[in-house]
Structures are given as C-alpha cells and as structure tokens.
Design a protein around this motif. Structure first.
Motif, short mmCIF file in Angstrom:
data_model
loop_
_atom_site.label_atom_id
_atom_site.label_comp_id
_atom_site.label_asym_id
_atom_site.label_seq_id
_atom_site.Cartn_x
_atom_site.Cartn_y
_atom_site.Cartn_z
N GLY A 1 0.68 -1.42 0.01
CA GLY A 1 -0.18 0.01 -0.10
C GLY A 1 0.83 1.20 -0.02
N ASN A 2 1.96 1.01 0.56
CA ASN A 2 2.85 2.49 0.73
C ASN A 2 4.00 2.44 -0.64
OD1 ASN A 2 4.82 0.51 1.29
ND2 ASN A 2 5.06 1.40 3.25
N GLY A 3 3.66 1.59 -1.68
CA GLY A 3 4.39 1.64 -2.73
C GLY A 3 5.72 0.76 -2.42
N ASP A 4 6.15 0.09 -1.39
CA ASP A 4 7.18 -0.60 -1.16
C ASP A 4 7.06 -2.03 -1.84
OD1 ASP A 4 7.77 0.60 2.22
OD2 ASP A 4 8.68 1.45 0.31
N PHE B 1 1.63 5.58 -2.64
CA PHE B 1 0.70 4.89 -3.70
C PHE B 1 -0.78 4.32 -2.86
CE2 PHE B 1 5.19 4.25 -4.76
CZ PHE B 1 5.10 4.09 -6.07
N ASP B 2 -1.53 4.17 -3.61
CA ASP B 2 -2.86 3.97 -3.11
C ASP B 2 -2.93 2.29 -2.97
OD1 ASP B 2 -3.60 2.99 -5.72
OD2 ASP B 2 -4.72 4.57 -6.13
N GLU B 3 -4.04 1.83 -2.82
CA GLU B 3 -4.33 0.26 -2.61
C GLU B 3 -4.07 -0.47 -3.75
OE1 GLU B 3 -8.13 2.24 -3.42
OE2 GLU B 3 -6.46 2.58 -2.23
N ASN B 4 -4.11 0.12 -5.11
CA ASN B 4 -4.02 -0.53 -6.12
C ASN B 4 -2.35 -0.23 -6.89
OD1 ASN B 4 -6.44 -1.57 -6.53
ND2 ASN B 4 -7.29 0.32 -7.03
N GLY B 5 -1.61 0.52 -5.93
CA GLY B 5 -0.41 0.68 -6.33
C GLY B 5 -0.10 1.73 -7.35
N LEU B 6 -1.10 2.56 -7.59
CA LEU B 6 -1.17 3.89 -8.30
C LEU B 6 -0.84 5.05 -7.20
CD1 LEU B 6 -4.47 3.60 -10.20
CD2 LEU B 6 -2.26 3.00 -11.17
N PRO B 7 -0.26 6.10 -7.98
CA PRO B 7 0.47 7.21 -7.07
C PRO B 7 -0.96 7.93 -6.51
CG PRO B 7 0.53 7.87 -9.58
CD PRO B 7 0.15 6.40 -9.39
N ASN B 8 -0.48 8.49 -5.18
CA ASN B 8 -1.28 9.35 -4.65
C ASN B 8 -1.04 10.95 -5.05
OD1 ASN B 8 -2.85 7.52 -2.77
ND2 ASN B 8 -1.14 7.52 -1.68
#
Length: 565
Positions: free
Chosen positions: A48-51, A416-423
């Motif tokens: 969720g945090n892009g890691d 990143f959001d829950e889908n791996g897209l940027p916030n």
C-alpha cells in the motif's frame, strides 16, 4: 569497453560495406510514440505504501546504494541527449548516483555501429529495434548478455508483460532484449488530428468517410489557398500519414498500417504473406491518395520533408488535417501553444476515416505489439550486467515510471494507493506535470505501458473532458479502440547477409520507388501501370523468396502465441 575477437571482426565486414544504408523505423524512432491507457495494475506489485514486497530470490542490486555508471548508445538517426539535461536524468544523478555516458553517432548511426563492432569497442547498452539483425550478430558472437537469470529477481518485466515475453526469445531460447513500452492491452496514438478553428469556420461538416474527407480538403483549398496544407501526412517516405489513410479502405486486419512497414511489407492471405503491390485494397488506397496529391490537397513536399518541417507546420496551425503514426507528439504541444493566443483555436482528434460502406468501428488506424517499438540490449562490455538489468527494471517499476511522468516523489505525488497507483497531492499542476513526459521522452529506454497509463488517467478522469490533458483524453476516447495488435508479425527481418536479407535490401528500395511514384501518379490508370511494373521489379529481385521466408516465420509466431510450440 571490451574488444571483439578477430573472427567476429571478419563477420562484420559486410556491415562496414553497408554503412551508408539507413535503417528505417516506420515512423517510430523509439522516442516518437507515446503509451496509452491499458489495464489496471495488479495489486501484488507493491504494498500500500509503494514498497516492493519481500523477494525470495535473495540479495538484490538496489539503485542508489552506490555509484553506478554505464555507457549507452541509441542506434537511431537521433542520438540520446546528455542524460543530466533531462529532469529524470538529473534526478538519477543527484538522488540515485547514476551517470550515463552517452555514445553519439552524429547522424551516422549505421556507420557508427559498424565501426564499434569491427573495432570491438562496444558500449555497455545498445538501444535499437527489437530483433535488430546486427544485435543477432552480436548474440552469435557471444557479445550479448542473456537476461533469464534476472527475471525472477527483478520481476517487473516478467510480471507485467506476461507470456508474450517468450516471443522475444532468440533461436537459442534465451532472452537478450528488454522491450520498451511493453503491455498486454491495446496502445498507440495513430490517427487524425483536425484544426479546430478551420473546421468551425467551414461549418463543421461531417468528417467520417473518404468522401467526406475529400470534400472537406477541397473546401480548405478553396477557402485558404496555399496558406494552409489541407492534408499533412508527415513523412510520406515512411508511409506515415499515408499509411493511416490506407487503413480507411479495409476492415480489421484487411488493411493495417504495419503492412507497409519494411519489416513486413506484405498482406496476409490465408496462411501466406502476399505482395503488397498486388493487393486490391492497397491499390484502391493508392488511387485515392494520388487523386488528393495531384489536386494539391496533400502536402506536395510529403516525400522529401523532414520531421522538423512537419513540426513547424503543425505548431503554426498551417494544417487542416494531420495524420500520422503518432500525431499527438506535435499536435498536443501545438494545441496548448495555439490556445494561449486564441482559446477558440487548437486541435482535436476524430475517429478513423473509412470508405463508404465499411464499418467505422472496424477500421484500425494504427497498430501496436505487446512489446512496444524498440528494445535495450546489454553487451558483455558491461562490468556489472545484473546492475544494468536492475536499472532497466527500476525504470519500469511504479517508482521509476512515476518519476519520469510526474516528477520526483513529494511534490506532485506522494506514495501509492491500494492499487499501487500514485497518490496525487494538492500541489498537482497539470501544466507543469505535462512537461515531464516530452522532456524525458528521449531517454525513456524502457517503459511499462500497463502501469503508467492507468496512473496517468487516475487524475485525468476526475476532470471534465475539456480540462483533461489533450493527449490522454483523445487516446482514451479515440485512438485506443482503433489500434490493432500485430505481435504476430514481429521478428520478420532476415539477417542482412542471408539470401533473404540481401533480397530485403533491394525490395525495400524498389518498394519505396514505386510507392512514391504511384502516390504521385497523374491518373488511376497510371497508378495501376506503376504498380504492375513495381510488382514485376519486386519479383525479379527475389520478393517471392522473401515472402516465403516471412510466411514461415509468421506461422512460427502464431504457434508460439497459441502455446503450441
């Protein structure tokens, strides 16, 4: 750089003799095409945090932990710019300790590669066409690095590309090329751009069929004279916009832009690839094109102009209709410049033109493959090939893609959001963000279309249509549905020194001559005479043998794609 052994130096003698022969890219020189929205990213790519999730493959090479420098060469007419002059290149140097030593050819790319191969002084990375014949020479000489052992350790390519990745394997079953703009969904921007102000001044007439287009171009000519080019086809010698117009005369795969590509140059009939000059649909299109040309409705310098000249006309608003394999490259920038002075000006895109009686929804103005347009190869000159592969993998990761398109994390996007897209942050500035893509485009060695397009559209779809980014909204609504998948036709270029390769060189030259002459013919009857003569000239050059070889390779591709190898 490492030197090659003498046996290989002898093997490339043919290349030196051919150093003046330019290698075409069918209007797409790697940095001309822009990705389009595809599928939603898979949830297992990032947390969720892009890691990245923990990788079981062991210790990885991590970008930024220590300085990394490599040399890169673009085997195209245009060299890479100095990387640090681009936003992404500057960020790589300052934040990730990456430096790129650009090897330049100064417009003599064929001679440059031949020299590097003959002297043995190879760059660490070569960026050129997929299955480029000269890259196969290097592979046979043991001078390319296979990627297979890295695919699980650095998994973006394998996970986002899918099973079509096997289509990129060479004869030995190994993978040596990292594709640019790989995707599992339609992508591309080929189509028609219309000058809004001219269109409105002429009463917004219908622009759907070839009859509509002819009537409209005549009206433009009558109203504006020589001050406006009615139909701008970009570089016609690359079959660019004229190739798009050819697609108006056939549904689905009856007439595809890629059939005019020098790496295909044929039309499928049953299980065979057949002569393009003998194809009835091609001939009908050529008669329509020659009619436009002789009535001066098409740019009269179409077969001689440079890309710079095309760009100047589009930027100045001196074209009524502009068609190309990637018209958004110039039209998008021109649109924003034009509306600064006149909000009622600019450009918009229309659905593909079609011959009366055909289904417009079945017209495919452009094409795409699962692996985009070009590829990166790592040579054995690289001191740390795993690090270089990991770098390419990073470029196509969510973080790498977002930095290239939205800038460094923290300003316009954060996490990143829950889908791996940027916030996207409250600082998001559409005008500023739109600059990153064109400013970074020339160093986009590899790209992940399947990820970045949903990321780009995440913000756009929150806006009214008129406020959305010009390129994104038209690719979403116009070009995406009208691009055909031609993955089955990749790898149809024979080795240059093979019998078929030697034939191909002659065939390419002959085709261009008769393609040009037929497009500029003085009558329909002359079109047929020219194409009849050209067809015989191709046969005399051994075209049938080349078609037989390509047909066999095409059938092999179809088996691979179906899983019946």
């Amino acid at each position: 750089m490492k030197k090659l052994k003498k046996p290989f130096m002898l093997a490339v003698a043919v290349i030196l003799m051919m150093a003046t022969v330019l290698v075409g890219c069918s209007g797409n020189n790697g940095n001309e095409s822009e990705p389009t929205p595809t599928k939603e990213p898979q949830e297992d790519k990032t947390s969720g945090n892009g890691d990245k999730k923990e990788d079981p493959a062991g210790d990885k090479w991590v970008l930024g932990e220590k300085p990394f420098k490599f040399s890169a060469y673009a085997h195209y007419p245009n060299d890479f710019p100095d990387w640090e002059t681009t936003p992404f290149g500057k960020w790589l140097k300052e934040e990730k300790q990456v430096e790129v030593d650009v090897v330049k050819a100064g417009g003599q790319h064929v001679a440059k590669l031949a020299t590097m191969m003959s002297t043995g002084e190879l760059p660490d990375l070569i960026w050129t066409d997929r299955f480029h014949p000269e890259m196969d020479r290097l592979r046979e000489a043991g001078k390319l690095v296979a990627f297979d052992e890295y695919l699980d350790k650095y998994p973006n390519l394998k996970e986002w590309m899918g099973d079509d990745l096997n289509m990129l394997r060479h004869e030995d079953g190994k993978l040596y090329q990292f594709p640019n703009w790989y995707t599992s969904q339609p992508n591309g921007s080929a189509g028609y751009v219309v000058n809004k102000k001219i269109y409105e001044e002429l009463g917004k007439p219908p622009l759907q069929t070839t009859d509509d287009l002819y009537a409209y171009l005549k009206a433009v000519k009558e109203e504006y004279g020589d001050s406006i080019v009615p139909f701008e086809p970009d570089r016609a010698q690359d079959a660019n916009g004229l190739g798009v117009l050819y697609t108006a005369f056939g549904e689905d795969k009856e007439a595809l832009y890629s059939y005019l590509n020098r790496s295909i140059l044929s039309v499928p009939k049953g299980d065979k690839l057949t002569s393009i000059l003998d194809d009835p649909i091609f001939r009908e299109a050529q008669k329509y094109i020659s009619k436009l040309y002789r009535e001066k409705l098409i740019s009269q310098e179409a077969f001689n102009q440079t890309r710079d000249q095309v760009e100047e006309k589009v930027m100045a608003g001196r074209v009524a209709v502009y068609a190309a394999a990637n018209p958004t490259q110039y039209a998008s920038t021109a649109h924003y410049e034009m509306i600064k002075d006149d909000p009622d000006s600019g450009y918009f895109m229309i659905k593909p033109i079609h011959k009366p009686g055909l289904d417009q929804d079945k017209i495919k103005a452009g094409t795409y493959t699962s692996f985009g347009w070009n590829a990166a190869y790592i040579t054995t000159a690289a001191e740390d090939p795993e690090a270089l592969f990991a770098f390419l993998d990073f470029m196509t990761s969510p973080e790498g893609m977002n930095v290239q398109f939205f800038g460094p994390e923290g300003l316009y996007w954060d996490g990143f959001d829950e889908n791996g897209l940027p916030n996207f942050t409250e600082n998001y500035d559409q005008e500023e963000v739109s600059k990153f893509d064109p400013e970074n485009s020339q160093i986009m060695l590899v790209g992940n279309t399947a990820y970045i397009n949903p990321a780009k559209y995440k913000y756009m779809k929150t806006l009214p249509f008129d406020e959305q980014d010009w390129t994104t909204k038209y690719m979403q609504t116009i070009t995406l549905p009208s691009q055909a998948n031609v993955t089955e036709f990749v790898g149809l270029d024979p080795a240059p020194d093979s019998d078929e390769g030697i034939i191909k060189t002659s065939v390419d030259e002959i085709f261009l001559e008769y393609y040009t002459n037929s497009a500029t013919a003085s009558s329909d009857e002359e079109v047929d005479k020219i194409l009849d003569k050209g067809s015989q000239a191709l046969k005399d050059a051994g075209y049938d043998k080349l078609l037989e070889w390509r047909s066999a390779k095409w059938q092999e591709n179809l088996k691979t794609l179906s899983g019946n190898e």
